[in-house]
Structure formats: structure tokens, C-alpha cells
Design an enzyme around this catalytic site. Structure first.
Site, mmCIF file in Angstrom:
data_model
loop_
_atom_site.group_PDB
_atom_site.id
_atom_site.type_symbol
_atom_site.label_atom_id
_atom_site.label_comp_id
_atom_site.label_asym_id
_atom_site.label_seq_id
_atom_site.Cartn_x
_atom_site.Cartn_y
_atom_site.Cartn_z
ATOM 1 N N ASP A 29 -2.728 -19.421 8.735
ATOM 2 C CA ASP A 29 -3.641 -19.823 9.801
ATOM 3 C C ASP A 29 -4.264 -18.592 10.444
ATOM 4 O O ASP A 29 -4.487 -17.581 9.793
ATOM 5 C CB ASP A 29 -2.873 -20.681 10.818
ATOM 6 C CG ASP A 29 -3.716 -21.786 11.405
ATOM 7 O OD1 ASP A 29 -4.647 -21.468 12.178
ATOM 8 O OD2 ASP A 29 -3.463 -22.960 11.094
ATOM 9 N N HIS A 75 -5.479 -21.351 17.419
ATOM 10 C CA HIS A 75 -5.231 -22.449 16.491
ATOM 11 C C HIS A 75 -3.874 -22.324 15.798
ATOM 12 O O HIS A 75 -3.074 -23.273 15.768
ATOM 13 C CB HIS A 75 -6.368 -22.463 15.469
ATOM 14 C CG HIS A 75 -6.360 -23.591 14.510
ATOM 15 N ND1 HIS A 75 -5.653 -23.560 13.330
ATOM 16 C CD2 HIS A 75 -7.007 -24.778 14.543
ATOM 17 C CE1 HIS A 75 -5.854 -24.686 12.672
ATOM 18 N NE2 HIS A 75 -6.683 -25.443 13.386
ATOM 19 N N ASN A 118 -12.031 -32.553 9.161
ATOM 20 C CA ASN A 118 -12.528 -33.299 10.322
ATOM 21 C C ASN A 118 -13.975 -33.749 10.194
ATOM 22 O O ASN A 118 -14.677 -33.868 11.190
ATOM 23 C CB ASN A 118 -12.392 -32.430 11.582
ATOM 24 C CG ASN A 118 -10.975 -31.966 11.814
ATOM 25 O OD1 ASN A 118 -10.029 -32.622 11.388
ATOM 26 N ND2 ASN A 118 -10.819 -30.834 12.470
ATOM 27 N N SER A 158 -5.829 -30.672 11.640
ATOM 28 C CA SER A 158 -4.997 -29.466 11.763
ATOM 29 C C SER A 158 -3.740 -29.748 12.565
ATOM 30 O O SER A 158 -2.702 -29.125 12.360
ATOM 31 C CB SER A 158 -5.780 -28.358 12.472
ATOM 32 O OG SER A 158 -6.701 -27.747 11.624
#
Length: 860
Positions: A320, A366, A463, A545
Site C-alpha cells: 500500500d 490509506h 470503486n 480498499s
């Protein structure tokens, strides 16, 4: 923020990789942003409350009409919405936008009443049309608003002091906004709830000169004869000039008011007012667990009893943006630090996988959020992760703006798979909350090599609300995870298709599908800007996520139970319905169903027979402004019988009655108000012992909320609008953000326009605006109509121009919102009437092409 380019060729097999990110934060949990051009807060008038099923819930969030009574305090001013049917608003003289409305037959409340007290119902109809409403108090005949009388009231002349059921019912053909009032005095009952619309003589103004201007030449006395008439020593009746009338734009009343505003700007003028024809006075475990609905959705509490170590001994790699670290000498986020092991940074090519944040826009951290859902520690601070005992191996493959290259991803996976010096792989589970790639042979080969060594790979589906395959999720060796909301429905943004394997909670900021009063956001570790620097914090986000790490955490617990568990085992369990809440048939939206942690860990454990007790609800939250009593069902998981069950302890501010002979077992939990301190949340556990040494702990929160913390005027739209209405007299918004209430107030901020198209709703260009805010409880596309909350800067009725300049920031602006409207009187001489005022129109899809959920980052 603007969506970055999703694919960019770097070499024959290198493309830009993007984080399958969230869509921001909880409206009302707005994180601070760097260089916001305009920000502030909105206070709420005392005793303000909102109906629990307005069009914000029914339309924008897709919820069903509420069935339970809404508990109200002794004094309140509540705004609501009711409709006998669903349909589309008629576009009548711009009074409505042609938007859909939903059915909400009745609103039911529990109201404390005593003899002599009165409830008042005010109907404001819709689209300029009157709608009849009915008010009924338990045990008494109903009263209606009818004809020209838009008010109905009920007075309890006699009868016991008690909580009465009060019902508001729509008996008309169109939706209606309404207000329900019960106050200790008469001031709020007699307050104005519509904008002043007093009649005045067009083209005339009563003007008073400043004392210092007496005897000085004045523009008033220099007018042509007949255009000014002296009414006193300093007061004149002035008439618009012929030139001003010649410039009439077909709106005589607004033009008169504009002219009066210009008079007020003249240096010699003390006051200027219309020449009125008449004037009247119009009569809301770990401290954060209560927010983590997503753990209940996956049946986490039962899984943790089956696997009490929380995945201890298993390493989970998080590919990530890296992890948040406050400084070079500090550790990682305190809720992660204990579980973090040495990782890599393939963006900066070093061994420090920290997330430095973004140089442009907001910092979402994130990777920190994803890691927290997987394995934040249990320490009675903040949150706990699904596999709270597992180790986190951070690998940074995403850099600025949440983007990275497939080359870095492939290299990172190869590094994990190969281990060190021929040792086993560095991680047993790999979480990839990223995507947007096509199928790349080299990536597929790297993943396959890991699978051959027993590694398990999980990826977010993306998404884009599309069926287009997103890799690595769509890889045949990776578990592709779609996202669901609090009611286990596919999230509005989630990708779907034949390649989806299963679903997990990803949240949906636009829904409160579990009806807990808050947006369905996934809460986890993050960082926030405080005192000029970013510090460890927690944040609610949405996205696939956020769904993927739930699956990775559960796989870690399964690995702890069965270390040789491999992808073939997991695939077989998945397809047989052993990992999910499986309906028996696969779907393109949810794959083989929504993740069930208890079933999955049980399937991996050896010889599990139970029993394990689970509570529904898993967390009990009681307050004087919400539910004060709660029935808790204890369900048995496993085949072995429950023996010797009893409530061993509970907080002193609770009364708990149990029936262990019932099936299911039932606990009746009651809040004891007199044992609580106002506005200080109390926390504790109900401890149930059974089968000699087993215990079930049910977290409980109790609150005695004062009005200041309980105030709620509904979801607010904060707008920057043009200072001049259009030809139809409608004020149009140039920028728009939303906020939900937090501790009795709203926080908001806008973003600077970055010059790219399409422009996001929250982006501001330099210029002059009115700053306004309010609710749209009937969903007709306008705020600040009668019966809706409204705030104007600096004061409602006396709005002033706010100038936004490039490179400058205006912060800490304060406004107050409420349902009352300013009146025109000697106490408020600066307030002007608003003839035909329709409210402020929200930005809709035809006004501007708004940014949709991005594959990278879409902060609202």
C-alpha cells in the site's frame, strides 16, 4: 481531488497502479486539509432536533421508513418530512427541481407530556403548495391543519405525566415539510419559521441620515423634485430615479431591495428600509468499537472466541502507501506499532516504508487505515484489528496521490515470495487494496509463485461501479473482494462481476443502511492535522480498499488455526459456503456471499464443537436521547450444549434481567439515568459466564446527553452561492460540501480549484459569494425553505459577501443554524424582506459534471 490517469505506459509491461481507495470521510468527520480556501463551523440553536427518516435517509441513503418511535426531550423544535406516496416533484415556477421523493406515511415520536403542555404542528407543504397534515396524541382524537390554517395544536388539559406516542401523518397528495414544537415557553412557538415576505411600495425607501451629515450637502436633497420627501429632521422618503427604473430587469421587488442595499452603502446614510405597506411578526471493548459496525457484519465477536490469539504467529503483508510515522525517532501509529515488523519501500527504494502524505490536497494515510483493519492491537485505546495478534509487514508500492507502478508491485511480491536466503516467504497473507491494472503476465507469474508456496493473496475489486475487470483482484489466484454497506448490500461505488469471489464491509458514506444514526463508514487507524502537524488519529473511510483487509484479517486467523492452509483449501471452503453468509447461489455483486469470520475460522479449526455464545447486538448503546432499554439475544454457536450460564457482572448504571431458559437466551438491559454524569459517556461490559471457564463480554455504552450535545438539525449542505439570483430569482451554488452533526455542531471546508475539469463540487474559484448552509429534508433540491434549517454568514437575514482570493485562506468562520427565521422589527432593523424567496438551489448533475468515485482518491 481530481482523478489521476489510471494507466500510463512505462515499459511494455509497466503501467500506473492506483490504490482502490475510499471516498473520503464521514460528513461531519471532515479532516483538516492543507490550504483550504474557506473553512469553519456551524453551531445549532437550542432544543433543535430532526426527524429520523427525512429524504436524506429515504432518498440519498436508500433507507426504509423508520418503524421505531423517535424519543424526544421535554422541549424541542423538530423538523420533519412525510409523504403518502412516492413520485417526482412537479417543476412549478422553479419552486422545485424535478427530483424523486419517497413514501413516508407517518412519523412516530415518544414525547414526555404533563397536564397543561402543548404540542404544535406546522405544515409547510412543498413546491409552494399547501399540504394537510394530521397530529395525533396517544389516547386522543387527531387534529388537522386545514384550509389557510397551516398550524394544528394539541393541549393536554388533564391526564398523567407520561411519555405519549405522538404521530404526524400526511393526509394530502404531495410530500410535506413540517415542524413539531414543544417548548417550555412561548418564544419558540411564536417565532417565525418562514422568511419575512412583507409587502412594501416598490421603488420607495425610508432613509435616515447620520447626525453628522445634518447641514451638509446630500445626494438626497440634490435629487430632482418629487423624488425625495422629508419625513423628519433626518428622515426622508426617497423614490427610485427614472434612470434606475429604466434599468429594471423585470424583477421590481428585488430591484427595489438591491437599490436599498446600495443606499445603505452611502457614507451619509445611517439606515435605509423599504416603505412597508404593513408590518407583522410571524407567529449526537476498544473505545472506537461502537463505531465499528463492520465487525458485527462479519460475525467478528464469535470468531475471536474461536481464535482468541487474533492470528498470532501469522505475518500479513500490506502492499500500500506505507504506514504513518510522526517523526524519524517515533514509532509507527501507536495502535499498530507493537505488531509491525520490518518492511520495504519500493517507491523510494529503501527500508523505511513510511507514508509521507501527499504534497497536494489532503492526506488520507490509506495504508495505515488498511493495516489497522487487519491488525491494530488491543490496548484499550482507539480500535482493534480483525487479526489483532498478527504481524504487519508494510510494503510501500504506492506513492504521491496513491499511485504506483506495476513494476514496483511485481518486485515487491517477488521479494515477499522469495524470502531471505532461501527461507520461507516473508508473509503468509498479502493484502492489496489497490488495482486498476490490466492482466499482466509477469504479475500473474509472481502471484502464482507465492500461491505455490502456500501464500494467500487478497485484493480490492475497485470503486468504479463497473463490471470491468481490475487486476490484481481479477487474477485467478487472488480473492477479489467487493464492498457492502451496513445492511450487507453492495456499496454504490463497488465494482462487481463474474470475477468477484466474496464481499466484505467497505462502507458507504451516502447510506445509513443499518439505521445506527451514522453514515456507514469503516473506522480504523489514520492521522489528522492538529496544531499544524499530522498526528496519530482515527478516521472513517469507504471503499473496496476497506473491504479487502477484513478478508485478509480473517485469513490470518484461519492460518493461525491451520498453518498449512493454502489457496486450494480456501477456494474449496469458499465455494462450499464455509467462509461466507452464503445463500446457496453465487452472485456477480457479492460472489459467494458476505464474509462470515466465525464460519471461516471454525472451518479452519480442528474439531471445533463449541459452544460459543454471541450477543446480538454485539455492542449495547443506551442514552436518554436514544434507546434506554435493549433486549440482547445470546445465540449459541457450535454443537455442544451451554451449561451453567449466568450474568457474572455488569456496570452499576445498568439493570440487567436474564432468562437463560429462553431460546435464544435473552437479557433485558435498562439504563439507570441517576447513576450517570451528564455528557460523560460511561463504558463497561456485561460479563456472561458459561461452561465453567468461558466468558462472553458485551460492551455497553451509557450516556446522559444534555441538549448542547444532542442538538441535530439534519445533514447540512454548505454552499457558496452567487450574490445575484438568476432570471427566475433563484440563487445558484458555485461550490458545495456536506456535513453531519458532531457533538452538536457541523464542521466544513472547501478545496481550492486545481484548474482541471471536471471541477469537483467542493472546489472554489476566486470570487464573491454568499456563504449559506441548510437542510434539504424533502429532497426537492433546495435548502433553507420554510421548515428546513438554515444558516447564513455572518447572521441569517443579514448575509454579507465573502471574497475568496487565490492563494489566501479564510478559516474559523462561525455561523448558527436553526429552523427559525429573522423577523423585521425595531430589534432587527437591518433585516430586509425576501419576496418569493425559494431557498438556495443545490448543484445537480445537470449543473456540473461532478467527479465520480476515483480509482485513486476521491475526497469529498
Amino acid at each position: 481531488m481530481r482523478a489521476l490517469i489510471a494507466f500510463f505506459v512505462l515499459s511494455p509491461w509497466m503501467v500506473v497502479l492506483t490504490g482502490c481507495s475510499d471516498s473520503g470521510r464521514s460528513d461531519g468527520e471532515a479532516s483538516e486539509r492543507l490550504s483550504s480556501p474557506l473553512s469553519g463551523s456551524i453551531a445549532i440553536e437550542a432544543n433543535t432536533r430532526i426527524d429520523q427518516d427525512t429524504m436524506d435517509q429515504l432518498g440519498r441513503e436508500g433507507a426504509a421508513p423508520a418503524n421505531a418511535e423517535q424519543k424526544l426531550p421535554a422541549s424541542f423544535v423538530l423538523a420533519g418530512y412525510v409523504s403518502r406516496n412516492s413520485g417526482t416533484y412537479p417543476a412549478l415556477a422553479s419552486a422545485c427541481q424535478p427530483q424523486n421523493y419517497e413514501t413516508d406515511l407517518i412519523d412516530t415520536f415518544s414525547v414526555p407530556m404533563a397536564a397543561g403542555e402543548t404540542i404544535v404542528l406546522k405544515s409547510f407543504g412543498t413546491c409552494g403548495t399547501e399540504v394537510a397534515l394530521e397530529l395525533q396524541v396517544e389516547g386522543y382524537p387527531p387534529v388537522r391543519t386545514a384550509g389557510g390554517d397551516e398550524t394544528a395544536q394539541f393541549r393536554l388539559n388533564s391526564g398523567p405525566a407520561d411519555d405519549y406516542e405522538v404521530v404526524v401523518r400526511n393526509v394530502g397528495n404531495l410530500p410535506a415539510r413540517y415542524m413539531l414544537l414543544k417548548t417550555a415557553g412561548t418564544s419558540q412557538q411564536n417565532a417565525a419559521y418562514q422568511w419575512p415576505d412583507h409587502r412594501f411600495v416598490e421603488g420607495e425607501a425610508i432613509v435616515t441620515l447620520k447626525e453628522s451629515e445634518l447641514g451638509q450637502p446630500s445626494s438626497l436633497s440634490a435629487q430632482a423634485p418629487g423624488t425625495a420627501r422629508k419625513l423628519g429632521s433626518r428622515t426622508w422618503l426617497r423614490t427610485m430615479s427614472v434612470t434606475a427604473r429604466a434599468q429594471d430587469r423585470g424583477r421590481p421587488a428585488p430591484d427595489t431591495l438591491d437599490w436599498i442595499r446600495s443606499l445603505r452603502q452611502q457614507p451619509e446614510v445611517e439606515s435605509a428600509a423599504p416603505n412597508y405597506r404593513m408590518q407583522s411578526q410571524s407567529p449526537v471493548g476498544e473505545p472506537l468499537y461502537a463505531k465499528q459496525w463492520h465487525y458485527d457484519v462479519i460475525n467478528g465477536p464469535v470468531a475471536w472466541q474461536i481464535e482468541p490469539s487474533g492470528g498470532s504467529g501469522v505475518d500479513v503483508a500490506v502492499l500500500d502507501t506505507g504506514l504513518f510515522r510522526e517523526s524519524d525517532v517515533s514509532g509507527w501509529h501507536p495502535d499498530l506499532n507493537r505488531n509491525v515488523v520490518s518492511g520495504r519501500d519500493y517507491v523510494d527504494n529503501d527500508f523505511d516504508p513510511r507514508d509521507p502524505g501527499s504534497s497536494v490536497g489532503g492526506n488520507v494515510y490509506h495504508g495505515t487505515h488498511v493495516a489497522g483493519t487487519i491488525a491494530s492491537v488491543i490496548d484499550n485505546k482507539g480500535s482493534g484489528g480483525v487479526a489483532f495478534g498478527a504481524s504487519l509487514l508494510p510494503v510501500r508500492v504506492l506513492g504521491e496521490g496513491g499511485t504506483g507502478s506495476s513494476a514496483d508491485l511485481i518486485e515487491a511480491i517477488v521479494w515477499l515470495v522469495n524470502g531471505s536466503g532461501g527461507q520461507p516467504p516473508r508473509a503468509q497473507v498479502v493484502n492489496m487494496s489497490l488495482g486498476g491494472l490490466p492482466e499482466i503476465p509477469q504479475l500473474e507469474s509472481a502471484i502464482a509463485a507465492g500461491v505455490n508456496k502456500g501464500m494467500l493473496f487478497v485484493a480490492a475489486a475497485g470503486n468504479g461501479a463497473t463490471t470491468v475487470k481490475s487486476y490484481p483482484a481479477a487474477s485467478s489466484n487472488v480473492l477479489a473482494v467487493s464492498a457492502v454497506d451496513g445492511a450487507r448490500n453492495l456499496a454504490s461505488y463497488s465494482n462487481y462481476g463474474s470475477w468477484i469471489d466474496l464481499a466484505a464491509p467497505g462502507g458507504d458514506a451516502g447510506r445509513d443502511a443499518n439505521n445506527d444514526g451514522e453514515a456507514d463508514l469503516v473506522w480504523s487507524t489514520s492521522a489528522a492535522l492538529k496544531s499544524g502537524r499530522y498526528q496519530p488519529d482515527y478516521r472513517g473511510l469507504q471503499g473496496t480498499s476497506m473491504a479487502a483487509p477484513h478478508v485478509s484479517g480473517v485469513l490470518a486467523m484461519m492460518k493461525a488455526q491451520k498453518p498449512d492452509l493454502d489457496y486450494g483449501n480456501v477456494r474449496a471452503l469458499l465455494e462450499s459456503g464455509e467462509l461466507t453468509e452464503y445463500s446457496g447461489s453465487r452472485s456477480d455483486q457479492l460472489g459467494y456471499g458476505v464474509l462470515d469470520a466465525a464460519k471461516a475460522v471454525s472451518a479452519a479449526s480442528q474439531g471445533f464443537a463449541g459452544p460459543v455464545l454471541s450477543a446480538s447486538p454485539a455492542v449495547v448503546s443506551l442514552s436518554n436521547e436514544g434507546v434506554e432499554t435493549q433486549v440482547v439475544e445470546l445465540n449459541v454457536y457450535g454443537s455442544a450444549p451451554v451449561t451453567g450460564a449466568s450474568v457474572e457482572s455488569h456496570p452499576a448504571w445498568l439493570s440487567v434481567e436474564s432468562d437463560f431458559a429462553a431460546e435464544p437466551i435473552v437479557l433485558d438491559v435498562v439504563l439507570l439515568r441517576d447513576k450517570l454524569t451528564p455528557d460523560v459517556p460511561a463504558r463497561g461490559d456485561i460479563v456472561v459466564g458459561y461452561n465453567v471457564n468461558k466468558k462472553l463480554r458485551i460492551p455497553v455504552i451509557g450516556q446522559l446527553i444534555t441538549d448542547e450535545k444532542a442538538r441535530n438539525a439534519g445533514k447540512h449542505f454548505i454552499l457558496l452561492v452567487d450574490t445575484e439570483p438568476n432570471q427566475q430569482g433563484v440563487y445558484l451554488a458555485e461550490a458545495q460540501v456536506t456535513a453531519t452533526v458532531q457533538d452538536g455542531e457541523y464542521l466544513f471546508h472547501f478545496e481550492a480549484d486545481d484548474g482541471e475539469e471536471p471541477r469537483s463540487l467542493n472546489e472554489v474559484t476566486p470570487g464573491d459569494y454568499y456563504l449559506v448552509a441548510g437542510t434539504d429534508i424533502d429532497g426537492d433540491g433546495f435548502i433553507c425553505q420554510a421548515g428546513e434549517a438554515c444558516a447564513e454568514y455572518p447572521v441569517a437575514g443579514l448575509r454579507e459577501v465573502v471574497t475568496v482570493r487565490s492563494g489566501q485562506s479564510i478559516s474559523d468562520l462561525r455561523m448558527t443554524t436553526g429552523f427559525s427565521r429573522p423577523t423585521i422589527s425595531a430589534a432587527s432593523p437591518g433585516v430586509l424582506p425576501r419576496p418569493g424567496f425559494q431557498g438556495y438551489r443545490l448543484i445537480n448533475s445537470t449543473d456540473r459534471a461532478a467527479v465520480t468515485n476515483s480509482q485513486i482518491k476521491a475526497l469529498q
